[in-house]
Design an enzyme around this catalytic site. Structure first.
Site, PDB file in Angstrom:
ATOM      1  CG  ASP A 144       7.911  28.453  50.951  1.00 17.22           C
ATOM      2  OD1 ASP A 144       8.842  29.269  50.952  1.00 17.22           O
ATOM      3  OD2 ASP A 144       6.864  28.631  51.583  1.00 17.22           O
TER       4      ASP A 144
ATOM      5  CD  GLU B 250       5.543  32.474  56.930  1.00 17.15           C
ATOM      6  OE1 GLU B 250       4.521  32.486  56.242  1.00 17.15           O
ATOM      7  OE2 GLU B 250       6.600  33.022  56.616  1.00 17.15           O
TER       8      GLU B 250
HETATM    9  C1  FRU Z   1       6.963  31.125  53.474  1.00 17.13           C
HETATM   10  C2  FRU Z   1       5.647  31.541  52.857  1.00 17.13           C
HETATM   11  C3  FRU Z   1       4.617  30.476  53.046  1.00 17.13           C
HETATM   12  C4  FRU Z   1       3.710  30.680  51.873  1.00 17.13           C
HETATM   13  C5  FRU Z   1       4.682  31.116  50.800  1.00 17.13           C
HETATM   14  C6  FRU Z   1       4.121  32.046  49.772  1.00 17.13           C
HETATM   15  O1  FRU Z   1       8.076  31.358  52.693  1.00 17.13           O
HETATM   16  O2  FRU Z   1       5.219  32.755  53.413  1.00 17.13           O
HETATM   17  O3  FRU Z   1       3.962  30.576  54.289  1.00 17.13           O
HETATM   18  O4  FRU Z   1       3.012  29.514  51.563  1.00 17.13           O
HETATM   19  O5  FRU Z   1       5.762  31.728  51.450  1.00 17.13           O
HETATM   20  O6  FRU Z   1       5.053  32.330  48.774  1.00 17.13           O
END
Ligand code: FRU
Length: 450
Positions: A51, A291
């Site tokens: 992310d 997300e």
């Molecule tokens: C999306 C996610 C986010 C979270 C992160 C954790 O890729 O699930 O929602 O912050 O990955 O690694």
């Protein structure tokens, strides 16, 4: 800050992403991204990178500091099995002058997850990053040069066994400096929890009856029309008794899938003072995880984007790992799904997990969408199957770096994939993009080939 035209947000019905809308999700030429191959140059071969978000100004534009732009990414050592990376996620920053070559500046917080794991998880210092690890976020470079790094505090700082508690936190007070050699971010940061789920509008972990609980991914946003200062986030709607629930157009057995997009506002505009309000979108009965929600305003329309997974759709619905989008004429809706179902951008059927965690930002008439290169060459395996592969095969099939940036056209309630840039190429609006292949021009009748 509020202006007088702002009405009471709690009077509006909460927009729903309904089962019947999501039932229309289908891949199409307009929504499929090009196939992704491993890049020639990895941003940082020593790191898994997933992310990612820009350092941005209060008005949402990308910050440029003495010619540098900055991204923040969740990262972990590339020696780690990819599936384990969430357990030790560390926010690192990268900077670039041209939006193509990124240099890693190191962990943003001195006392992030990795450093503590290396010494001792139980040894707590004062003023360190909250959580046993830090998940996604956003970052504000305020007018006074003040830095606010919003993040998800996942787990608790001193835990000896991993937990999935999530709180929304900020690290503020750091500084950004540049010289001819590059850019550096240094602390100390003051860390504080900004938001916790209240149990009424937002589910608390012990109320969760379904899969994968969420209260995370803060996204700073200042509404250009009202001036309101907001923080969006991913959450779940409490469903105390599914049998008694009448608000949603879904059967009781679907209601454990209860994702929402939450909002908090800062009436004074102070980036550390937030009041939680009711969600701006719910996917109750439809999907569990909405997300990394974020908004792009275009032609006075509010485009709300989020990422979700194939496996988080409720029974009876077939969705994909994809970027989903909704449009409304104000921040609190009422939202209508883009392209009827909400599907905006997904992976090809032959490589359904090749990218994830999309982030859209405006570039002149287009939208650019960044994401990370996830699992590829799976040849029909599901994400669950991957965990059973030998470790070297799990590593080989995980990209763990920035994906090619996808170009999108946006027209009212419709969007369309136009093509892609290189891996990790993140241009600013001032930069010209390469001409589009003729097959992507609507006037010439695109056929979706790349
Ligand atoms: C999306 C996610 C986010 C979270 C992160 C954790 O890729 O699930 O929602 O912050 O990955 O690694």
């Amino acid at each position: 800050m509020l202006n007088e035209s702002q009405s009471d947000p709690d009077e509006r019905p909460i927009s729903q992403w309904t089962r019947s809308q999501a039932a229309a999700i289908r891949r199409s030429d307009e929504t499929i991204a090009p196939v992704v191959y491993p890049p020639e140059n990895d941003v940082d071969p020593d790191l898994h990178i997933w992310d990612t978000w820009f350092l941005r100004n209060r008005d949402g534009s990308i910050a440029e500091i003495d010619g540098y732009r900055v991204i923040f990414s969740l990262t972990a050592s590339s020696e780690l099995l990819p599936g384990k990376r969430h357990d030790v996620a560390t926010i690192r920053y990268f900077y670039s002058r041209d939006g193509r070559e990124w240099t890693c500046g190191g962990p943003v917080f001195e006392d992030g997850a990795e450093q503590r794991t290396a010494s001792s998880r139980t040894q707590s210092g004062d003023g360190g990053a909250l959580g046993s690890r830090q998940w996604a976020g956003s970052a504000l470079y305020d007018a006074d040069g003040q830095l606010y790094v919003y993040y998800t505090a996942a787990g608790t700082r001193d835990e000896t066994e991993l937990t999935y508690t999530q709180r929304i936190a900020v690290g503020s007070g750091g500084t950004v400096e540049t010289d001819e050699n590059g850019l550096s971010i240094s602390g100390p940061f003051d860390h504080e929890v900004l938001l916790r789920p209240d149990g009424t509008m937002y589910e608390q972990e012990d109320q969760s009856r379904g899969m994968i609980y969420t209260f995370r991914d803060p996204w700073f946003f200042e509404d250009p029309q009202t001036g309101e200062t907001c923080l969006l986030f991913e959450a779940n709607t409490p469903i105390p008794d599914p049998a008694l629930e009448e608000r949603f157009d879904a059967e009781p057995e679907h209601l454990e899938f209860n994702g929402s997009v939450g909002i908090a506002v800062s009436p004074s505009g102070d980036p550390t003072e937030w009041e939680i309000q009711s969600p701006i979108l719910e996917g109750v009965g439809t999907n569990q995880e909405l997300e990394r929600p974020h908004v792009v305003v275009r032609d006075d329309q509010y485009y709300l984007f989020l990422s979700s997974h194939e496996h988080t759709f409720a029974a009876g619905l077939e969705g994909y790992d994809a970027l989903y989008g909704f449009v409304a004429d104000s921040l609190r809706g009422e939202y209508e799904p883009l392209n009827e179902s909400g599907l905006v951008l997904t992976n090809p059927a032959s490589a359904p997990f090749q990218t994830y965690s999309w982030l859209a930002y405006p570039h002149r008439e287009e939208l650019l969408v960044s994401s990370f290169f996830n699992y590829y060459d799976l040849r029909g395996l599901s994400l669950d199957d991957v965990a059973h592969l030998p470790p070297n095969e799990q590593q080989r099939r995980f990209g763990g770096t920035l994906a090619p940036t996808v170009r999108l056209a946006l027209d009212g309630t419709e969007s369309r994939v136009l093509g892609a840039l290189e891996h990790g190429h993140l241009p600013l609006p001032a930069e010209d993009l390469p001409p589009l292949l003729s097959s992507h021009r609507r006037d010439e009748g695109g056929d979706g080939e790349y």
